[in-house]
Design a protein around this motif. Structure first.
Motif, PDB file in Angstrom:
ATOM      1  N   VAL A  76       0.648  -1.652  -7.080  1.00 42.87           N
ATOM      2  CA  VAL A  76       0.597  -3.156  -6.628  1.00 42.87           C
ATOM      3  C   VAL A  76       1.864  -3.408  -6.023  1.00 42.87           C
ATOM      4  O   VAL A  76       2.993  -3.148  -6.594  1.00 42.87           O
ATOM      5  N   SER A  77       2.069  -4.328  -4.882  1.00 48.58           N
ATOM      6  CA  SER A  77       3.157  -4.574  -4.276  1.00 48.58           C
ATOM      7  C   SER A  77       3.102  -5.855  -3.548  1.00 48.58           C
ATOM      8  O   SER A  77       1.821  -6.359  -3.311  1.00 48.58           O
ATOM      9  N   ILE A  78       4.065  -6.520  -3.284  1.00 50.59           N
ATOM     10  CA  ILE A  78       4.072  -7.933  -2.527  1.00 50.59           C
ATOM     11  C   ILE A  78       4.337  -7.398  -1.091  1.00 50.59           C
ATOM     12  O   ILE A  78       5.134  -6.733  -0.675  1.00 50.59           O
ATOM     13  N   GLY A  79       3.563  -8.194  -0.232  1.00 51.88           N
ATOM     14  CA  GLY A  79       3.942  -7.866   1.367  1.00 51.88           C
ATOM     15  C   GLY A  79       4.111  -9.606   1.803  1.00 51.88           C
ATOM     16  O   GLY A  79       3.736 -10.334   1.106  1.00 51.88           O
ATOM     17  N   PHE A  80       4.632  -9.400   2.862  1.00 54.34           N
ATOM     18  CA  PHE A  80       5.045 -10.847   3.333  1.00 54.34           C
ATOM     19  C   PHE A  80       4.319 -11.171   4.828  1.00 54.34           C
ATOM     20  O   PHE A  80       4.327 -10.268   5.623  1.00 54.34           O
ATOM     21  N   LYS A  81       3.574 -12.130   5.015  1.00 54.92           N
ATOM     22  CA  LYS A  81       2.945 -12.219   6.289  1.00 54.92           C
ATOM     23  C   LYS A  81       3.979 -12.524   7.551  1.00 54.92           C
ATOM     24  O   LYS A  81       5.143 -13.062   7.422  1.00 54.92           O
ATOM     25  N   GLY A  82       3.452 -11.607   8.393  1.00 53.97           N
ATOM     26  CA  GLY A  82       4.549 -11.515   9.425  1.00 53.97           C
ATOM     27  C   GLY A  82       5.568 -10.317   9.407  1.00 53.97           C
ATOM     28  O   GLY A  82       6.127  -9.763  10.632  1.00 53.97           O
ATOM     29  N   GLY A  83       5.455  -9.680   8.299  1.00 57.32           N
ATOM     30  CA  GLY A  83       6.493  -8.580   7.786  1.00 57.32           C
ATOM     31  C   GLY A  83       5.605  -7.252   8.202  1.00 57.32           C
ATOM     32  O   GLY A  83       4.383  -7.056   8.701  1.00 57.32           O
ATOM     33  N   GLN A  84       6.410  -6.120   7.534  1.00 59.25           N
ATOM     34  CA  GLN A  84       5.667  -4.775   7.868  1.00 59.25           C
ATOM     35  C   GLN A  84       5.387  -4.227   6.419  1.00 59.25           C
ATOM     36  O   GLN A  84       6.162  -4.447   5.435  1.00 59.25           O
ATOM     37  N   VAL A  85       4.459  -3.380   6.582  1.00 58.65           N
ATOM     38  CA  VAL A  85       4.129  -2.346   5.605  1.00 58.65           C
ATOM     39  C   VAL A  85       4.559  -1.003   6.174  1.00 58.65           C
ATOM     40  O   VAL A  85       3.872  -0.811   7.050  1.00 58.65           O
ATOM     41  N   GLU A  86       5.440  -0.200   5.269  1.00 57.78           N
ATOM     42  CA  GLU A  86       5.679   1.268   5.834  1.00 57.78           C
ATOM     43  C   GLU A  86       4.992   2.039   4.926  1.00 57.78           C
ATOM     44  O   GLU A  86       4.791   2.068   3.801  1.00 57.78           O
ATOM     45  N   LEU A  87       4.045   2.845   5.787  1.00 60.02           N
ATOM     46  CA  LEU A  87       2.960   3.925   5.100  1.00 60.02           C
ATOM     47  C   LEU A  87       3.694   5.302   5.136  1.00 60.02           C
ATOM     48  O   LEU A  87       4.062   5.772   6.202  1.00 60.02           O
ATOM     49  N   MET A  88       3.626   6.100   3.929  1.00 62.24           N
ATOM     50  CA  MET A  88       4.384   7.203   3.798  1.00 62.24           C
ATOM     51  C   MET A  88       3.243   8.196   3.113  1.00 62.24           C
ATOM     52  O   MET A  88       2.421   7.853   2.009  1.00 62.24           O
ATOM     53  N   ILE A 117       7.006   8.058   8.174  1.00 58.46           N
ATOM     54  CA  ILE A 117       6.974   6.603   8.028  1.00 58.46           C
ATOM     55  C   ILE A 117       6.179   6.217   9.135  1.00 58.46           C
ATOM     56  O   ILE A 117       6.490   6.328  10.333  1.00 58.46           O
ATOM     57  N   VAL A 118       4.966   5.326   8.874  1.00 57.79           N
ATOM     58  CA  VAL A 118       4.318   4.761   9.975  1.00 57.79           C
ATOM     59  C   VAL A 118       4.201   3.426   9.698  1.00 57.79           C
ATOM     60  O   VAL A 118       3.835   2.764   8.458  1.00 57.79           O
ATOM     61  N   ALA A 119       4.679   2.231  10.432  1.00 55.54           N
ATOM     62  CA  ALA A 119       4.813   0.877  10.000  1.00 55.54           C
ATOM     63  C   ALA A 119       3.532   0.187  10.779  1.00 55.54           C
ATOM     64  O   ALA A 119       3.023   0.455  11.713  1.00 55.54           O
ATOM     65  N   ARG A 120       2.954  -0.809   9.933  1.00 56.38           N
ATOM     66  CA  ARG A 120       1.912  -1.813  10.436  1.00 56.38           C
ATOM     67  C   ARG A 120       2.295  -3.150   9.933  1.00 56.38           C
ATOM     68  O   ARG A 120       3.059  -3.293   9.161  1.00 56.38           O
ATOM     69  N   LYS A 121       2.105  -4.030  11.208  1.00 58.18           N
ATOM     70  CA  LYS A 121       2.195  -5.569  10.665  1.00 58.18           C
ATOM     71  C   LYS A 121       1.334  -6.063   9.745  1.00 58.18           C
ATOM     72  O   LYS A 121       0.054  -5.831   9.794  1.00 58.18           O
ATOM     73  N   LEU A 122       1.675  -6.871   8.788  1.00 60.91           N
ATOM     74  CA  LEU A 122       0.850  -7.431   7.932  1.00 60.91           C
ATOM     75  C   LEU A 122       0.562  -9.072   8.566  1.00 60.91           C
ATOM     76  O   LEU A 122       1.425  -9.918   8.546  1.00 60.91           O
ATOM     77  N   GLU A 123      -0.520  -9.249   8.970  1.00 61.50           N
ATOM     78  CA  GLU A 123      -0.737 -10.569   9.744  1.00 61.50           C
ATOM     79  C   GLU A 123      -1.589 -11.602   8.930  1.00 61.50           C
ATOM     80  O   GLU A 123      -1.774 -12.884   9.540  1.00 61.50           O
ATOM     81  N   ASP A 124      -2.117 -11.131   7.714  1.00 62.42           N
ATOM     82  CA  ASP A 124      -3.232 -11.792   7.156  1.00 62.42           C
ATOM     83  C   ASP A 124      -2.777 -12.069   5.480  1.00 62.42           C
ATOM     84  O   ASP A 124      -2.145 -11.114   4.952  1.00 62.42           O
ATOM     85  N   GLU A 125      -2.814 -13.258   5.005  1.00 63.83           N
ATOM     86  CA  GLU A 125      -2.576 -13.568   3.633  1.00 63.83           C
ATOM     87  C   GLU A 125      -3.574 -13.138   2.690  1.00 63.83           C
ATOM     88  O   GLU A 125      -4.888 -13.278   3.293  1.00 63.83           O
ATOM     89  N   GLY A 126      -3.357 -12.722   1.491  1.00 64.77           N
ATOM     90  CA  GLY A 126      -4.231 -12.642   0.646  1.00 64.77           C
ATOM     91  C   GLY A 126      -3.991 -11.402  -0.196  1.00 64.77           C
ATOM     92  O   GLY A 126      -3.101 -10.713   0.096  1.00 64.77           O
ATOM     93  N   VAL A 127      -5.084 -11.128  -0.916  1.00 66.92           N
ATOM     94  CA  VAL A 127      -5.090  -9.604  -1.565  1.00 66.92           C
ATOM     95  C   VAL A 127      -5.875  -8.455  -0.778  1.00 66.92           C
ATOM     96  O   VAL A 127      -6.946  -8.505  -0.561  1.00 66.92           O
ATOM     97  N   LEU A 128      -4.762  -7.728  -0.447  1.00 66.52           N
ATOM     98  CA  LEU A 128      -5.306  -6.465   0.252  1.00 66.52           C
ATOM     99  C   LEU A 128      -5.818  -5.354  -0.525  1.00 66.52           C
ATOM    100  O   LEU A 128      -4.889  -4.944  -1.354  1.00 66.52           O
ATOM    101  N   LYS A 129      -6.903  -4.745  -0.451  1.00 66.13           N
ATOM    102  CA  LYS A 129      -7.490  -3.633  -1.367  1.00 66.13           C
ATOM    103  C   LYS A 129      -7.156  -2.439  -0.660  1.00 66.13           C
ATOM    104  O   LYS A 129      -7.894  -2.352   0.736  1.00 66.13           O
ATOM    105  N   ILE A 130      -6.357  -1.368  -1.092  1.00 65.68           N
ATOM    106  CA  ILE A 130      -5.998  -0.200  -0.346  1.00 65.68           C
ATOM    107  C   ILE A 130      -7.224   0.839  -0.940  1.00 65.68           C
ATOM    108  O   ILE A 130      -7.080   1.068  -1.856  1.00 65.68           O
ATOM    109  N   ALA A 131      -7.520   1.457   0.218  1.00 64.48           N
ATOM    110  CA  ALA A 131      -8.497   2.855  -0.039  1.00 64.48           C
ATOM    111  C   ALA A 131      -7.889   3.974   0.666  1.00 64.48           C
ATOM    112  O   ALA A 131      -7.382   3.808   1.734  1.00 64.48           O
ATOM    113  N   CYS A 132      -8.209   5.022   0.053  1.00 68.99           N
ATOM    114  CA  CYS A 132      -8.017   6.413   1.003  1.00 68.99           C
ATOM    115  C   CYS A 132      -9.363   6.863   1.181  1.00 68.99           C
ATOM    116  O   CYS A 132     -10.177   7.177   0.158  1.00 68.99           O
ATOM    117  N   ASP A 133     -10.067   7.029   2.303  1.00 69.03           N
ATOM    118  CA  ASP A 133     -11.372   7.390   2.500  1.00 69.03           C
ATOM    119  C   ASP A 133     -11.667   8.729   2.211  1.00 69.03           C
ATOM    120  O   ASP A 133     -12.819   9.359   1.912  1.00 69.03           O
TER     121      ASP A 133
END
Length: 211
Positions: A76-88, A117-133
């Protein structure tokens, strides 16, 4: 602090990795939905001030999500709208990061190269549920907010919100399985507010004088 006050501690399911899943732990291990100390303090609860519009400066507006031993780290982590999440991906196997906001896919990124590291922008507020398919047991959560007053509880169930301007606020606690608790606090300039949330839901938060 966030505590569990139910009669019986909830049990995490045991994860058994199929033999045809290379790069993942060979031995069964426990899921991390419930991380509760011996003193019944709850880790991985997001606590935020829900209605704040001003205050302290933002921390660095990026967060990192890693794949370690076929689990998302942190859970569980905090993200900020308009910021980035770094995926690794630190594993020797292919993962993808597939976040949902409710039922809507936000992006779907494959991570075939270890430690890139691959970065993606966080554009939406709320709880993002993360899955690995590729690994159905993998789950993670990023709670995206548009203010700096959001934190995740530590192993002692503690959380700290600094430099909150005086006023009355709605404070919320979110846990992936227990749900959301809410309370109202009054913040003054000369006291520290202590808040205690109690799961299971339905039990009111208790407030000592004091943010």
């Amino acid at each position: 602090v966030v505590r569990f006050t139910g009669k019986e501690l909830p049990k995490n399911p045991t994860i058994h990795i199929p033999k045809d899943m290379p790069g993942c732990p060979k031995r069964p291990f426990s899921d991390q939905t419930y991380v509760i100390s011996r003193e019944r303090e709850v880790q991985n609860v997001v606590v935020q001030i829900a209605d704040i519009k001003k205050g302290t400066f933002f921390p660095e507006k990026r967060t990192r999500l890693n794949n370690v031993d076929c689990m998302f780290v942190p859970r569980v982590s905090i993200g900020f709208k308009g910021g980035q999440v770094e995926l690794m991906n630190s594993d020797y196997t292919l993962h993808n990061v597939h976040p949902y906001l409710k039922q809507r896919t936000l992006f779907n990124v494959a991570l075939p190269q270890r430690n890139k590291i691959v970065a993606r922008k966080l554009e939406d507020e709320g709880v993002l549920k993360i899955a690995c398919d590729m690994h159905a047991w993998m789950r993670g959560y990023i709670y995206v907010v548009d203010h700096p007053y959001a934190v995740v509880t530590n192993g002692d169930g503690e959380f700290f919100l600094w430099d909150v301007p005086p006023g009355q606020y709605h404070v919320e606690a979110f846990h992936e399985a227990f749900g959301t608790l809410k309370t109202i606090v009054d913040v003054t300039t000369d006291k520290t507010t202590e808040i205690e949330f109690a799961y299971p839901s339905g039990e009111k938060a208790s407030i000592a004088s004091g943010l």
